[in-house]
Design an enzyme around this catalytic site. Structure first.
Site, mmCIF file in Angstrom:
data_model
loop_
_atom_site.group_PDB
_atom_site.id
_atom_site.type_symbol
_atom_site.label_atom_id
_atom_site.label_comp_id
_atom_site.label_asym_id
_atom_site.label_seq_id
_atom_site.Cartn_x
_atom_site.Cartn_y
_atom_site.Cartn_z
ATOM 1 N N HIS A 150 -5.741 -3.544 -2.602
ATOM 2 C CA HIS A 150 -5.505 -2.557 -3.660
ATOM 3 C C HIS A 150 -5.539 -3.160 -5.070
ATOM 4 O O HIS A 150 -5.367 -2.440 -6.046
ATOM 5 C CB HIS A 150 -4.166 -1.855 -3.436
ATOM 6 C CG HIS A 150 -4.133 -1.069 -2.170
ATOM 7 N ND1 HIS A 150 -4.712 0.167 -2.043
ATOM 8 C CD2 HIS A 150 -3.625 -1.368 -0.944
ATOM 9 C CE1 HIS A 150 -4.537 0.615 -0.803
ATOM 10 N NE2 HIS A 150 -3.893 -0.301 -0.122
ATOM 11 N N SER A 174 0.795 -1.226 0.000
ATOM 12 C CA SER A 174 0.000 0.000 0.000
ATOM 13 C C SER A 174 0.832 1.282 0.000
ATOM 14 O O SER A 174 0.331 2.323 -0.393
ATOM 15 C CB SER A 174 -0.985 -0.002 1.172
ATOM 16 O OG SER A 174 -0.344 -0.344 2.369
ATOM 17 N N LYS A 205 -12.446 0.183 -1.371
ATOM 18 C CA LYS A 205 -11.456 0.868 -2.211
ATOM 19 C C LYS A 205 -11.973 0.914 -3.653
ATOM 20 O O LYS A 205 -12.928 1.634 -3.907
ATOM 21 C CB LYS A 205 -10.101 0.204 -2.016
ATOM 22 C CG LYS A 205 -9.579 0.564 -0.618
ATOM 23 C CD LYS A 205 -8.288 -0.066 -0.202
ATOM 24 C CE LYS A 205 -7.916 0.504 1.172
ATOM 25 N NZ LYS A 205 -7.055 -0.351 1.955
HETATM 26 C C1 PLP Z 1 -7.106 -0.613 3.439
HETATM 27 C C2 PLP Z 1 -6.442 -1.897 3.707
HETATM 28 C C3 PLP Z 1 -6.975 -2.802 4.632
HETATM 29 C C4 PLP Z 1 -8.156 -2.469 5.508
HETATM 30 O O1 PLP Z 1 -9.330 -2.461 4.785
HETATM 31 P P1 PLP Z 1 -10.576 -1.622 5.355
HETATM 32 O O2 PLP Z 1 -11.746 -2.189 4.641
HETATM 33 O O3 PLP Z 1 -10.306 -0.190 5.029
HETATM 34 O O4 PLP Z 1 -10.624 -1.871 6.826
HETATM 35 C C5 PLP Z 1 -6.362 -4.032 4.761
HETATM 36 N N1 PLP Z 1 -5.262 -4.352 4.046
HETATM 37 C C6 PLP Z 1 -4.706 -3.483 3.173
HETATM 38 C C7 PLP Z 1 -3.491 -3.885 2.413
HETATM 39 C C8 PLP Z 1 -5.280 -2.230 2.990
HETATM 40 O O5 PLP Z 1 -4.718 -1.356 2.148
#
Ligand code: PLP
Length: 388
Positions: free
Chosen positions: A205, A177, A239
């Protein structure tokens, strides 16, 4: 306690580390209104421009009219609606797994999976740059927690050979990320199969963005290994999918175990069914709108070409996460501020979120960005570089 807290907060502020929230007054998009001012934003994870899509809004309204607003119970009591159930079946089919299970957030999915599957007699092998939720989950599980340097598969294999743990769980982000790079997924799966380990792949992502029809990083051309039963696939729905929530897809034994014993699944209210309804529409658009991924790719290419001549280097990344490596924390914050003065939002990411000396601007691209938006950002960065 309170005077102690106040003192710590004051220290943070003096070190320039106090984080502040700014108030968003518009829907999430490429152009937003924040704290009374209009901005061109490169911050959100709305990679496909779906968070504010009219069809999703319409589905959410229909969902509310059919199911009401709140689920008002956990999935195990009577909060598991037909909207949730159909979405789970669709997600399993879409990602090529026998079954899928919805969680309220990605954070909770990771906590639930890891703590339900491994414990004191087991070992976790985790990439050092994994998401915080995966590290928290590992600590909570009480399994032995072995972290290997970023994508160092030779070291991972050494550690896998050396362990005599009962269960072995390898954990990796599919797309990292803060780096934007893609894990060597095929090699990770091969290593897991060889050493009788299971791979938990966090595709927060990649889902919606990568692979055929946006089915995620397991559908990248060099990942023909989707049929390995050793994979537990996890992705968020907040996302690229533009809504909220998360899911885990895996073999039936894994999903049934999660339903029976994942505490972050059992002891929480189900998400509003109207979100599941909106997500069905989101999945349809993810699958059919190839042009969204094409436009996103064009934005990535345009940005990378335009920034080649800067004194700062873009990290190698083919995903919507494009980190511009600045190095010094104060310099990164300074550039982010200069951009903000020009009405452009790009967050500066500093240690401890990233390694010492690798502060960066984290540029997130979206289908919602037009070519002229990307041009405005690259021209602003070139001007700032000349003044630096
Ligand atoms: C954003 C993210 C999460 C958490 O997801 P949410 O639905 O926002 O709680 C978990 N793992 C990664 C790699 C992320 O980027």
């Amino acid at each position: 306690m309170f005077s102690d807290l106040a003192e710590q907060l004051h220290k943070r502020e003096q070190q320039g580390l106090l984080r502040q929230r700014r108030i968003l007054e518009s829907p999430q998009s490429s152009h937003i209104t924040m704290a009374g001012r209009d901005y061109l934003a490169f911050c959100s994870n709305d990679y496909l421009g779906l968070a504010n899509h009219l069809d999703l809004i319409e589905s959410a309204c229909k969902g509310a009219r059919r199911y009401g607003v709140g689920a008002s119970a956990s999935h195990m009591i009577n909060g598991h609606s037909s909207a949730h159930h159909v979405l789970e079946e669709t997600l399993a089919e879409f990602t090529g797994f026998p079954q899928a299970l919805l969680f309220s957030t990605g954070y909770m999915a990771n906590i639930g999976v890891v703590t339900a599957l491994v414990g004191r007699e087991d070992a976790i092998f985790a990439d050092k740059l994994n998401h915080a939720s995966l590290n928290d989950a590992a600590l909570l599980s009480r399994a032995e927690f072995i972290r290997y340097p970023h994508v160092d598969l030779a070291l991972l294999e050494q550690r896998l050979s050396a362990t005599n743990a009962r269960r072995k769980l390898v954990i990796s982000d599919a797309v990292f990320s803060m780096e934007g790079d893609i894990a060597p997924i095929y090699e990770l799966i091969a290593l897991c199969e060889k050493h009788h380990a299971v791979l938990l792949l966090d595709d927060a992502h990649g889902f919606g963005v990568l692979g055929r029809q946006g089915r995620g990083s397991l559908f990248l051309p060099d990942c023909s290994s989707i049929h390995s039963p050793n994979i537990i696939y996890m992705a968020t729905l907040g996302k690229a999918a533009g809504v909220f929530g998360a899911f885990v897809a895996a073999q039936a034994e894994v999903i049934e175990t999660l339903i029976q014993s994942a505490r972050s699944y059992i002891y929480t209210t189900a998400t509003p069914p109207l979100l599941a309804q909106a997500l069905m529409t989101s999945l349809k658009l993810i699958q059919q709108d190839e042009w969204r991924r094409d436009a996103l790719t064009q934005n990535i290419v345009q940005l990378r070409e335009a920034l080649q001549s800067l004194p700062w280097k873009l990290l190698p990344s083919s995903t919507p996460i494009q980190p511009l490596l600045i190095g010094d924390s104060a310099a990164a914050v300074h550039i982010s501020q200069r951009l903000r003065e020009r009405g452009i939002l790009v967050p500066a990411i500093r240690p401890p979120t990233v390694a010492q000396g690798t502060a960066r601007l984290r540029i997130s691209l979206s289908t919602a960005h037009q070519p002229q938006d990307v041009l405005r950002l690259t021209e602003a960065l070139q001007e700032i570089a000349l003044q630096a």
